[in-house]
Motif scaffolding. Structure first.
Motif, PDB file in Angstrom:
ATOM      1  N   SER A   1      66.551 -55.082  44.874  1.00 55.01           N
ATOM      2  CA  SER A   1      66.297 -54.712  43.477  1.00 55.01           C
ATOM      3  C   SER A   1      67.539 -55.027  42.650  1.00 55.01           C
ATOM      4  CB  SER A   1      65.917 -53.231  43.347  1.00 55.01           C
ATOM      5  OG  SER A   1      66.979 -52.406  43.797  1.00 55.01           O
ATOM      6  N   VAL A   2      67.325 -55.259  41.325  1.00 55.56           N
ATOM      7  CA  VAL A   2      68.411 -55.640  40.419  1.00 55.56           C
ATOM      8  C   VAL A   2      68.319 -54.788  39.158  1.00 55.56           C
ATOM      9  CG1 VAL A   2      69.458 -57.491  39.075  1.00 55.56           C
ATOM     10  CG2 VAL A   2      68.437 -58.004  41.293  1.00 55.56           C
ATOM     11  N   SER A   3      69.445 -54.273  38.709  1.00 58.66           N
ATOM     12  CA  SER A   3      69.536 -53.582  37.423  1.00 58.66           C
ATOM     13  C   SER A   3      70.626 -54.251  36.598  1.00 58.66           C
ATOM     14  CB  SER A   3      69.855 -52.095  37.625  1.00 58.66           C
ATOM     15  OG  SER A   3      71.114 -51.930  38.255  1.00 58.66           O
ATOM     16  N   GLY A   4      70.371 -54.393  35.299  1.00 57.28           N
ATOM     17  CA  GLY A   4      71.316 -55.106  34.446  1.00 57.28           C
ATOM     18  C   GLY A   4      70.832 -56.514  34.174  1.00 57.28           C
ATOM     19  N   ASP A   5      71.678 -57.302  33.480  1.00 60.94           N
ATOM     20  CA  ASP A   5      71.280 -58.647  33.079  1.00 60.94           C
ATOM     21  C   ASP A   5      72.510 -59.555  33.092  1.00 60.94           C
ATOM     22  OD1 ASP A   5      68.883 -60.184  31.663  1.00 60.94           O
ATOM     23  OD2 ASP A   5      70.747 -60.756  30.648  1.00 60.94           O
ATOM     24  N   PRO A   6      72.347 -60.814  33.499  1.00 63.78           N
ATOM     25  CA  PRO A   6      73.501 -61.730  33.506  1.00 63.78           C
ATOM     26  C   PRO A   6      74.135 -61.899  32.130  1.00 63.78           C
ATOM     27  CG  PRO A   6      71.657 -62.660  34.726  1.00 63.78           C
ATOM     28  CD  PRO A   6      71.137 -61.442  34.047  1.00 63.78           C
ATOM     29  N   GLY A   7      73.314 -61.836  31.057  1.00 68.04           N
ATOM     30  CA  GLY A   7      73.848 -62.028  29.712  1.00 68.04           C
ATOM     31  C   GLY A   7      74.800 -60.935  29.280  1.00 68.04           C
ATOM     32  N   SER A   8      74.747 -59.770  29.926  1.00 67.35           N
ATOM     33  CA  SER A   8      75.659 -58.673  29.595  1.00 67.35           C
ATOM     34  C   SER A   8      76.926 -58.714  30.446  1.00 67.35           C
ATOM     35  CB  SER A   8      74.948 -57.332  29.800  1.00 67.35           C
ATOM     36  OG  SER A   8      74.556 -57.164  31.148  1.00 67.35           O
ATOM     37  N   HIS A   9      77.116 -59.773  31.228  1.00 64.72           N
ATOM     38  CA  HIS A   9      78.298 -60.010  32.045  1.00 64.72           C
ATOM     39  C   HIS A   9      78.404 -59.088  33.259  1.00 64.72           C
ATOM     40  CE1 HIS A   9      79.390 -61.613  28.041  1.00 64.72           C
ATOM     41  NE2 HIS A   9      80.004 -62.566  28.733  1.00 64.72           N
ATOM     42  N   CYS A  10      77.382 -58.299  33.547  1.00 59.85           N
ATOM     43  CA  CYS A  10      77.423 -57.447  34.735  1.00 59.85           C
ATOM     44  C   CYS A  10      76.012 -57.038  35.135  1.00 59.85           C
ATOM     45  CB  CYS A  10      78.292 -56.220  34.508  1.00 59.85           C
ATOM     46  SG  CYS A  10      77.698 -55.123  33.210  1.00 59.85           S
ATOM     47  N   LEU A  11      75.826 -56.791  36.431  1.00 58.16           N
ATOM     48  CA  LEU A  11      74.564 -56.294  36.958  1.00 58.16           C
ATOM     49  C   LEU A  11      74.799 -55.757  38.362  1.00 58.16           C
ATOM     50  CD1 LEU A  11      72.298 -59.191  38.241  1.00 58.16           C
ATOM     51  CD2 LEU A  11      74.629 -59.571  37.505  1.00 58.16           C
TER      52      LEU A  11
ATOM     53  N   VAL B   1      72.972 -50.458  50.169  1.00 57.38           N
ATOM     54  CA  VAL B   1      74.265 -50.770  49.582  1.00 57.38           C
ATOM     55  C   VAL B   1      74.048 -51.365  48.194  1.00 57.38           C
ATOM     56  CG1 VAL B   1      74.388 -53.126  50.536  1.00 57.38           C
ATOM     57  CG2 VAL B   1      76.506 -51.893  49.998  1.00 57.38           C
ATOM     58  N   VAL B   2      74.988 -51.090  47.277  1.00 63.65           N
ATOM     59  CA  VAL B   2      74.939 -51.629  45.920  1.00 63.65           C
ATOM     60  C   VAL B   2      76.100 -52.599  45.739  1.00 63.65           C
ATOM     61  CG1 VAL B   2      75.006 -51.120  43.457  1.00 63.65           C
ATOM     62  CG2 VAL B   2      73.852 -49.543  45.022  1.00 63.65           C
ATOM     63  N   LEU B   3      75.790 -53.831  45.370  1.00 65.94           N
ATOM     64  CA  LEU B   3      76.798 -54.852  45.103  1.00 65.94           C
ATOM     65  C   LEU B   3      76.900 -55.004  43.587  1.00 65.94           C
ATOM     66  CD1 LEU B   3      75.740 -57.526  47.754  1.00 65.94           C
ATOM     67  CD2 LEU B   3      77.256 -55.560  48.037  1.00 65.94           C
ATOM     68  N   SER B   4      78.035 -54.609  43.029  1.00 66.17           N
ATOM     69  CA  SER B   4      78.249 -54.651  41.573  1.00 66.17           C
ATOM     70  C   SER B   4      78.876 -55.985  41.200  1.00 66.17           C
ATOM     71  CB  SER B   4      79.151 -53.495  41.125  1.00 66.17           C
ATOM     72  OG  SER B   4      78.540 -52.256  41.413  1.00 66.17           O
ATOM     73  N   CYS B   5      78.119 -56.806  40.483  1.00 63.92           N
ATOM     74  CA  CYS B   5      78.582 -58.124  40.074  1.00 63.92           C
ATOM     75  C   CYS B   5      79.050 -58.072  38.626  1.00 63.92           C
ATOM     76  CB  CYS B   5      77.471 -59.160  40.211  1.00 63.92           C
ATOM     77  SG  CYS B   5      76.856 -59.358  41.901  1.00 63.92           S
ATOM     78  N   GLY B   6      80.216 -58.576  38.366  1.00 64.19           N
ATOM     79  CA  GLY B   6      80.749 -58.600  37.006  1.00 64.19           C
ATOM     80  C   GLY B   6      81.627 -59.817  36.800  1.00 64.19           C
ATOM     81  N   VAL B   7      81.721 -60.251  35.540  1.00 69.81           N
ATOM     82  CA  VAL B   7      82.542 -61.396  35.181  1.00 69.81           C
ATOM     83  C   VAL B   7      83.207 -61.097  33.845  1.00 69.81           C
ATOM     84  CG1 VAL B   7      80.740 -62.642  33.912  1.00 69.81           C
ATOM     85  CG2 VAL B   7      82.557 -63.933  35.046  1.00 69.81           C
ATOM     86  N   ASP B   8      84.356 -61.704  33.588  1.00 69.04           N
ATOM     87  CA  ASP B   8      85.074 -61.481  32.333  1.00 69.04           C
ATOM     88  C   ASP B   8      84.237 -61.954  31.139  1.00 69.04           C
ATOM     89  OD1 ASP B   8      87.177 -60.484  33.783  1.00 69.04           O
ATOM     90  OD2 ASP B   8      88.258 -62.402  33.852  1.00 69.04           O
ATOM     91  N   GLN B   9      84.448 -61.297  30.011  1.00 72.62           N
ATOM     92  CA  GLN B   9      83.727 -61.652  28.789  1.00 72.62           C
ATOM     93  C   GLN B   9      84.037 -63.093  28.406  1.00 72.62           C
ATOM     94  OE1 GLN B   9      81.600 -59.685  26.927  1.00 72.62           O
ATOM     95  NE2 GLN B   9      81.737 -58.040  28.463  1.00 72.62           N
ATOM     96  N   ARG B  10      83.002 -63.818  27.999  1.00 72.60           N
ATOM     97  CA  ARG B  10      83.175 -65.219  27.608  1.00 72.60           C
ATOM     98  C   ARG B  10      82.093 -65.588  26.600  1.00 72.60           C
ATOM     99  NH1 ARG B  10      84.160 -68.480  31.516  1.00 72.60           N
ATOM    100  NH2 ARG B  10      85.056 -66.826  32.782  1.00 72.60           N
ATOM    101  N   SER B  11      82.332 -66.670  25.895  1.00 68.93           N
ATOM    102  CA  SER B  11      81.370 -67.160  24.908  1.00 68.93           C
ATOM    103  C   SER B  11      81.129 -68.651  25.168  1.00 68.93           C
ATOM    104  CB  SER B  11      81.903 -66.947  23.490  1.00 68.93           C
ATOM    105  OG  SER B  11      80.971 -67.398  22.540  1.00 68.93           O
ATOM    106  N   PRO B  12      79.863 -69.042  25.323  1.00 62.75           N
ATOM    107  CA  PRO B  12      78.661 -68.215  25.317  1.00 62.75           C
ATOM    108  C   PRO B  12      78.561 -67.382  26.595  1.00 62.75           C
ATOM    109  CG  PRO B  12      78.108 -70.456  25.919  1.00 62.75           C
ATOM    110  CD  PRO B  12      79.557 -70.476  25.544  1.00 62.75           C
ATOM    111  N   PRO B  13      77.770 -66.314  26.583  1.00 66.19           N
ATOM    112  CA  PRO B  13      77.619 -65.493  27.784  1.00 66.19           C
ATOM    113  C   PRO B  13      76.828 -66.230  28.852  1.00 66.19           C
ATOM    114  CG  PRO B  13      76.126 -64.738  26.069  1.00 66.19           C
ATOM    115  CD  PRO B  13      77.005 -65.783  25.441  1.00 66.19           C
ATOM    116  N   PRO B  14      76.908 -65.791  30.107  1.00 63.08           N
ATOM    117  CA  PRO B  14      76.135 -66.439  31.173  1.00 63.08           C
ATOM    118  C   PRO B  14      74.633 -66.318  30.922  1.00 63.08           C
ATOM    119  CG  PRO B  14      77.835 -64.988  32.077  1.00 63.08           C
ATOM    120  CD  PRO B  14      77.761 -64.701  30.609  1.00 63.08           C
ATOM    121  N   TYR B  15      73.906 -67.318  31.372  1.00 65.98           N
ATOM    122  CA  TYR B  15      72.443 -67.272  31.248  1.00 65.98           C
ATOM    123  C   TYR B  15      71.766 -67.065  32.598  1.00 65.98           C
ATOM    124  CZ  TYR B  15      72.142 -72.091  33.010  1.00 65.98           C
ATOM    125  OH  TYR B  15      72.222 -73.221  33.791  1.00 65.98           O
ATOM    126  N   GLY B  16      72.534 -67.034  33.666  1.00 68.89           N
ATOM    127  CA  GLY B  16      71.961 -66.845  34.991  1.00 68.89           C
ATOM    128  C   GLY B  16      73.024 -66.424  35.991  1.00 68.89           C
TER     129      GLY B  16
END
Length: 371
Positions: free
Chosen positions: A83-93, A34-49
């Motif tokens: 496994s993980v693809s993407g990065d927290p700093g891009s607001h989605c993974l 199963v793939v769990l798509s995590c995303g958050v609204d754009q914000r400044s500064p971006p998430p670091y974790g």
């Protein structure tokens, strides 16, 4: 207390936002992925974790990942199947869980960490929350629905009668399953009414629903009579898979598995008094706006009334009074003054009646002046 409760709801709205995470239902077979798509609204500064957490059967951390870094898992046994693809700093993974097991059945959510230099780091939930059901048997082909409610609320489960027309319904059975645990019987209407305990061949009966928390209702429909079972006063620990089966005369009622129609009842931890927070906020805002409008209209009417009264109480002075600068004398005083003058001028003058016989009488000796 109602006012305090209302203010508490408004405070909750202002501190948690108007939108909760969307709950996505995912059903997989054992051994699948199963793939769990995590995303958050754009914000400044971006998430670091970001954290991936479980929140129901086995609450805890699944993994943690810093931006541009490798992720760590909470259980070393899950390292090779995560496994993980993407990065927290891009607001989605995307988080992929492989080689699924029945024990992976749970609620999952992502929590992003945002740096706040002047205060504690901000924790923001992802836009989506996931309920993952990993089926270990042929139940993967069953019809599974989702019912969401809140603590203290209720859930309505449609009950399907067994195959066959014209059957007489004598009662209802309510069954529940948590994760990979055995199916347990929560309510059996015939046994509850008779007071006899469930038979040993039935499912586990370690936890029963009190009679007052279960209500069976029926009504005619296009395809015949439909039956609904209402579960009341639910709590977060009641979240599970539920099945409602009708008892029909002459049919066995010893099934140890869930029925053809299964529902996952998700009970949120929030109080139902604030569950409809958007509607409450809109209604409260509308009521305040109407009240302010009524008060404003009242002030305008009062001001206009006072202004009209002020104009009527000070009529304009006559032109001749403004020019003379004095008030006209009183007519009664003027008449009285004239009478005094006339009486003083003629008070010593005797008045004689003229005799018709003597029309040439001389007014000698008269003291008054003649005109």
């Amino acid at each position: 207390m109602t006012g305090v409760r209302l203010l508490a709801c408004v405070w909750l709205l202002t501190h948690t936002g108007l939108a909760r995470s969307e709950l996505q239902f995912l059903e997989r077979r054992e051994g699948g992925s199963v793939v769990l798509s995590c995303g958050v609204d754009q914000r400044s500064p971006p998430p670091y974790g970001v954290y991936l957490r479980r929140s129901w059967l086995r609450p805890g951390k699944v993994l943690f990942m810093l931006t541009r870094s490798e992720f760590t898992v909470g259980d070393d046994d899950d390292r090779n199947r995560t496994s993980v693809s993407g990065d927290p700093g891009s607001h989605c993974l995307n988080v992929t869980l492989s080689d699924l097991r029945p024990g992976d059945t749970d609620r999952y959510y992502c929590e992003f960490i945002v740096d706040r230099p002047s205060s504690e780091d901000e924790r923001v939930r992802g836009r989506t929350e996931f309920f993952l059901l990993v089926a270990a048997d042929a139940r993967g082909s069953a019809d599974i629905g989702l019912v969401q409610t809140c603590a203290g609320g209720s859930a309505v489960l449609p009950c399907l009668p067994p195959n066959g027309e014209g059957l007489v319904v004598e009662g209802v059975i309510l069954q529940r399953q948590r994760g990979s645990a055995p199916v347990e019987m929560l309510y059996h209407s015939k046994r509850h009414h008779s007071g006899s305990p469930p038979s040993s061949s039935s499912s586990s009966s370690s936890s029963h629903f009190p009679t007052e928390r279960v209500h069976l209702s029926s009504r005619p429909g296009p395809s015949g009579i439909t039956y609904n079972l209402t579960l009341q006063q639910l709590q977060p620990e009641d979240s599970a898979l539920y099945s409602c089966q009708l008892l029909v005369r002459g049919r066995s009622d010893t099934s140890s598995s869930l029925g053809r129609r299964v529902f996952f009842v998700s009970v949120q931890g929030g109080d139902c008094g604030c569950s409809s927070y958007s509607t409450l906020l809109y209604a409260l805002s509308a009521a305040v706006a109407i009240l302010l409008f009524i008060v404003l209209i009242g002030f305008v009417l009062v001001y206009q009334s006072k202004a009209r009264r002020g104009v009527k109480s000070h009529p304009p002075a006559p032109i001749y009074e403004e020019m003379a600068g004095v008030k006209p004398p009183n007519r009664k005083l003027l008449s009285h003054h004239l009478e005094e003058i006339e009486s003083s001028e003629y008070r010593n003058c005797p008045v004689k009646k003229s005799s018709p016989e003597n029309q040439y009488e001389s007014p000698s000796g008269a003291l008054c002046s003649r005109t």
